[in-house]
Motif scaffolding. Structure first.
Motif, PDB file in Angstrom:
ATOM      1  N   LEU A   3      33.555  11.090 -25.506  1.00 40.50           N
ATOM      2  CA  LEU A   3      33.189  12.393 -24.980  1.00 40.50           C
ATOM      3  C   LEU A   3      31.666  12.693 -24.634  1.00 40.50           C
ATOM      4  N   SER A   4      31.366  13.277 -23.664  1.00 44.00           N
ATOM      5  CA  SER A   4      29.919  13.429 -23.524  1.00 44.00           C
ATOM      6  C   SER A   4      29.531  14.869 -23.589  1.00 44.00           C
ATOM      7  N   THR A   5      28.462  14.990 -24.192  1.00 47.00           N
ATOM      8  CA  THR A   5      28.155  16.456 -24.488  1.00 47.00           C
ATOM      9  C   THR A   5      26.709  16.812 -23.622  1.00 47.00           C
ATOM     10  N   GLY A   6      26.864  18.121 -23.028  1.00 43.98           N
ATOM     11  CA  GLY A   6      25.654  18.458 -22.183  1.00 43.98           C
ATOM     12  C   GLY A   6      25.814  18.260 -20.522  1.00 43.98           C
ATOM     13  N   ARG A   7      27.170  17.483 -20.205  1.00 43.98           N
ATOM     14  CA  ARG A   7      27.019  17.047 -18.908  1.00 43.98           C
ATOM     15  C   ARG A   7      28.742  16.937 -18.419  1.00 43.98           C
ATOM     16  N   ARG A   8      28.929  16.885 -17.331  1.00 47.38           N
ATOM     17  CA  ARG A   8      30.367  16.811 -16.821  1.00 47.38           C
ATOM     18  C   ARG A   8      30.857  15.376 -17.003  1.00 47.38           C
ATOM     19  N   ARG A   9      31.974  15.421 -17.629  1.00 50.80           N
ATOM     20  CA  ARG A   9      32.557  14.019 -17.787  1.00 50.80           C
ATOM     21  C   ARG A   9      32.669  13.352 -16.369  1.00 50.80           C
ATOM     22  N   ARG A  10      32.481  11.860 -16.597  1.00 48.31           N
ATOM     23  CA  ARG A  10      32.462  11.035 -15.471  1.00 48.31           C
ATOM     24  C   ARG A  10      33.540  10.057 -15.641  1.00 48.31           C
ATOM     25  N   ILE A  11      34.425  10.063 -14.857  1.00 53.84           N
ATOM     26  CA  ILE A  11      35.671   9.455 -14.803  1.00 53.84           C
ATOM     27  C   ILE A  11      35.802   8.238 -13.594  1.00 53.84           C
ATOM     28  N   GLY A  12      36.072   7.169 -13.782  1.00 58.11           N
ATOM     29  CA  GLY A  12      36.338   6.219 -12.718  1.00 58.11           C
ATOM     30  C   GLY A  12      38.000   5.962 -12.648  1.00 58.11           C
ATOM     31  N   VAL A  13      38.425   5.661 -11.349  1.00 57.71           N
ATOM     32  CA  VAL A  13      39.685   5.309 -11.006  1.00 57.71           C
ATOM     33  C   VAL A  13      39.461   3.879 -10.441  1.00 57.71           C
ATOM     34  N   LEU A  14      40.588   2.957 -11.037  1.00 58.38           N
ATOM     35  CA  LEU A  14      40.713   1.659 -10.378  1.00 58.38           C
ATOM     36  C   LEU A  14      41.987   1.392 -10.225  1.00 58.38           C
ATOM     37  N   GLY A  15      42.575   1.396  -9.030  1.00 62.32           N
ATOM     38  CA  GLY A  15      44.094   1.259  -8.735  1.00 62.32           C
ATOM     39  C   GLY A  15      44.335  -0.157  -8.089  1.00 62.32           C
ATOM     40  N   GLY A  16      45.664  -0.421  -8.155  1.00 64.36           N
ATOM     41  CA  GLY A  16      45.944  -1.693  -7.509  1.00 64.36           C
ATOM     42  C   GLY A  16      47.406  -2.296  -7.885  1.00 64.36           C
ATOM     43  N   SER A  17      47.898  -3.389  -7.423  1.00 60.47           N
ATOM     44  CA  SER A  17      49.200  -3.680  -7.824  1.00 60.47           C
ATOM     45  C   SER A  17      49.082  -4.579  -9.182  1.00 60.47           C
ATOM     46  N   PHE A  18      47.763  -5.125  -9.194  1.00 63.24           N
ATOM     47  CA  PHE A  18      47.555  -5.919 -10.616  1.00 63.24           C
ATOM     48  C   PHE A  18      48.707  -6.961 -10.878  1.00 63.24           C
ATOM     49  N   ASP A  19      48.952  -7.697  -9.826  1.00 66.19           N
ATOM     50  CA  ASP A  19      49.936  -8.676  -9.795  1.00 66.19           C
ATOM     51  C   ASP A  19      49.514  -9.976  -9.610  1.00 66.19           C
ATOM     52  N   PRO A  20      49.075 -10.617 -10.674  1.00 66.01           N
ATOM     53  CA  PRO A  20      48.660 -10.101 -12.063  1.00 66.01           C
ATOM     54  C   PRO A  20      47.213  -9.395 -11.959  1.00 66.01           C
ATOM     55  N   PRO A  21      46.541  -8.702 -12.931  1.00 61.50           N
ATOM     56  CA  PRO A  21      45.382  -8.454 -13.178  1.00 61.50           C
ATOM     57  C   PRO A  21      44.452  -9.792 -13.444  1.00 61.50           C
ATOM     58  N   HIS A  22      43.195  -9.711 -13.040  1.00 59.51           N
ATOM     59  CA  HIS A  22      42.539 -11.035 -13.131  1.00 59.51           C
ATOM     60  C   HIS A  22      41.140 -10.787 -13.283  1.00 59.51           C
ATOM     61  N   LEU A  23      40.136 -11.678 -13.789  1.00 60.26           N
ATOM     62  CA  LEU A  23      38.905 -11.647 -14.522  1.00 60.26           C
ATOM     63  C   LEU A  23      38.026 -11.010 -13.266  1.00 60.26           C
ATOM     64  N   ALA A  24      38.303 -10.939 -11.943  1.00 59.56           N
ATOM     65  CA  ALA A  24      37.592 -10.373 -10.957  1.00 59.56           C
ATOM     66  C   ALA A  24      37.599  -8.788 -10.947  1.00 59.56           C
ATOM     67  N   HIS A  25      38.891  -8.546 -11.389  1.00 63.02           N
ATOM     68  CA  HIS A  25      39.215  -7.057 -11.695  1.00 63.02           C
ATOM     69  C   HIS A  25      38.328  -6.325 -12.967  1.00 63.02           C
ATOM     70  N   LEU A  26      38.434  -7.275 -13.884  1.00 62.10           N
ATOM     71  CA  LEU A  26      37.568  -6.812 -15.216  1.00 62.10           C
ATOM     72  C   LEU A  26      36.295  -6.878 -14.953  1.00 62.10           C
ATOM     73  N   ALA A  27      35.553  -7.741 -14.189  1.00 59.15           N
ATOM     74  CA  ALA A  27      34.212  -7.757 -13.935  1.00 59.15           C
ATOM     75  C   ALA A  27      33.959  -6.469 -12.882  1.00 59.15           C
ATOM     76  N   LEU A  28      34.744  -6.089 -12.173  1.00 59.18           N
ATOM     77  CA  LEU A  28      34.361  -4.856 -11.372  1.00 59.18           C
ATOM     78  C   LEU A  28      34.458  -3.770 -12.364  1.00 59.18           C
ATOM     79  N   ALA A  29      35.371  -3.728 -12.978  1.00 57.44           N
ATOM     80  CA  ALA A  29      35.503  -2.402 -13.896  1.00 57.44           C
ATOM     81  C   ALA A  29      34.309  -2.468 -14.816  1.00 57.44           C
ATOM     82  N   HIS A  30      33.481  -3.397 -15.336  1.00 53.63           N
ATOM     83  CA  HIS A  30      32.674  -3.223 -16.235  1.00 53.63           C
ATOM     84  C   HIS A  30      31.259  -3.146 -15.569  1.00 53.63           C
ATOM     85  N   VAL A  31      31.450  -3.329 -14.217  1.00 60.03           N
ATOM     86  CA  VAL A  31      29.929  -3.059 -13.511  1.00 60.03           C
ATOM     87  C   VAL A  31      30.279  -1.650 -13.139  1.00 60.03           C
TER      88      VAL A  31
END
Length: 207
Positions: A3-31
């Motif tokens: 939870l953030s204090t003093g500012r609006r929460r910032r939420i990302g959305v990452l969609g896909g078929s993830f068939d399967p999920p892979h390490l490029a998805h994970l790298a993008l998510a961390h970035v």
């Protein structure tokens, strides 16, 4: 959940078929987490992506479980399975409307790739999407993604995510797995273990 204090929460959305999920998805998510200073990133496996109509995919429960295995070590990653339980084709706008209704005071970011940005004007109700959230677009090797003319002509919020080159495609993983090849280096140990234990992508019936 962080939870953030003093500012609006910032939420990302990452969609896909993830068939399967892979390490490029994970790298993008961390970035995305780091660049956008997100409080959380929602992973949304799609039940029936309209762009991939007609292609057989792994069962929804398997794709959900694989995403859960991949993101287990990062508390800011959240598995959101709502699209898996929705009948009919999956459209991002339906999900975004629900998310914005759930947290109307949050700042929402849609994490997409260069190719998705380049055809964003084919998405259902894309103008509404632009009005509801900020696009966070993966920019590989310093290349600035280009919006199609219809999108470029409309004011919209966009942030570039600098992503190193990672040549991983889910289709290649499925082919390699069917041929008995090694996939741990492409999907990570937890996902590879799930794929192996559930006999996914082998072309053989599951036990």
């Amino acid at each position: 959940m962080t939870l953030s204090t003093g500012r609006r929460r910032r939420i990302g959305v990452l969609g896909g078929s993830f068939d399967p999920p892979h390490l490029a998805h994970l790298a993008l998510a961390h970035v995305a987490l780091d660049t956008l200073q997100l409080d959380e990133l929602r992973w949304l496996p799609a039940r029936a992506p309209w762009q991939k109509a007609g292609r057989d995919m792994a069962q929804a429960n398997d794709r959900e479980a694989m995403v859960a295995a991949m993101i287990a070590d990062e508390p800011r990653f959240v598995l959101d399975p709502r699209e898996l339980h929705r009948d009919g084709p999956t459209y991002t706008i339906d999900t975004v409307r629900e998310l914005c209704a759930d947290e109307p005071d949050a700042d929402w970011f849609l994490v997409i790739g260069q190719d998705q940005y380049g055809r964003f004007d084919t998405w259902r109700d894309w103008r509404e999407l632009l009005s509801r959230l900020t696009l966070a677009v993966a920019a590989r090797e310093g290349q600035r993604p280009q919006a199609p003319p219809a999108v470029a002509s409309m004011p919209h919020r966009v942030v570039m995510l600098e992503l190193p080159r990672i040549d991983i495609a889910a289709s290649d993983i499925r082919v390699r797995r069917a041929a008995g090849g090694e996939i741990v280096s492409l999907v990570g140990e937890p996902v590879a273990r799930y794929i192996d234990s559930h006999a996914l992508y082998t072309g053989q019936p599951r036990s």
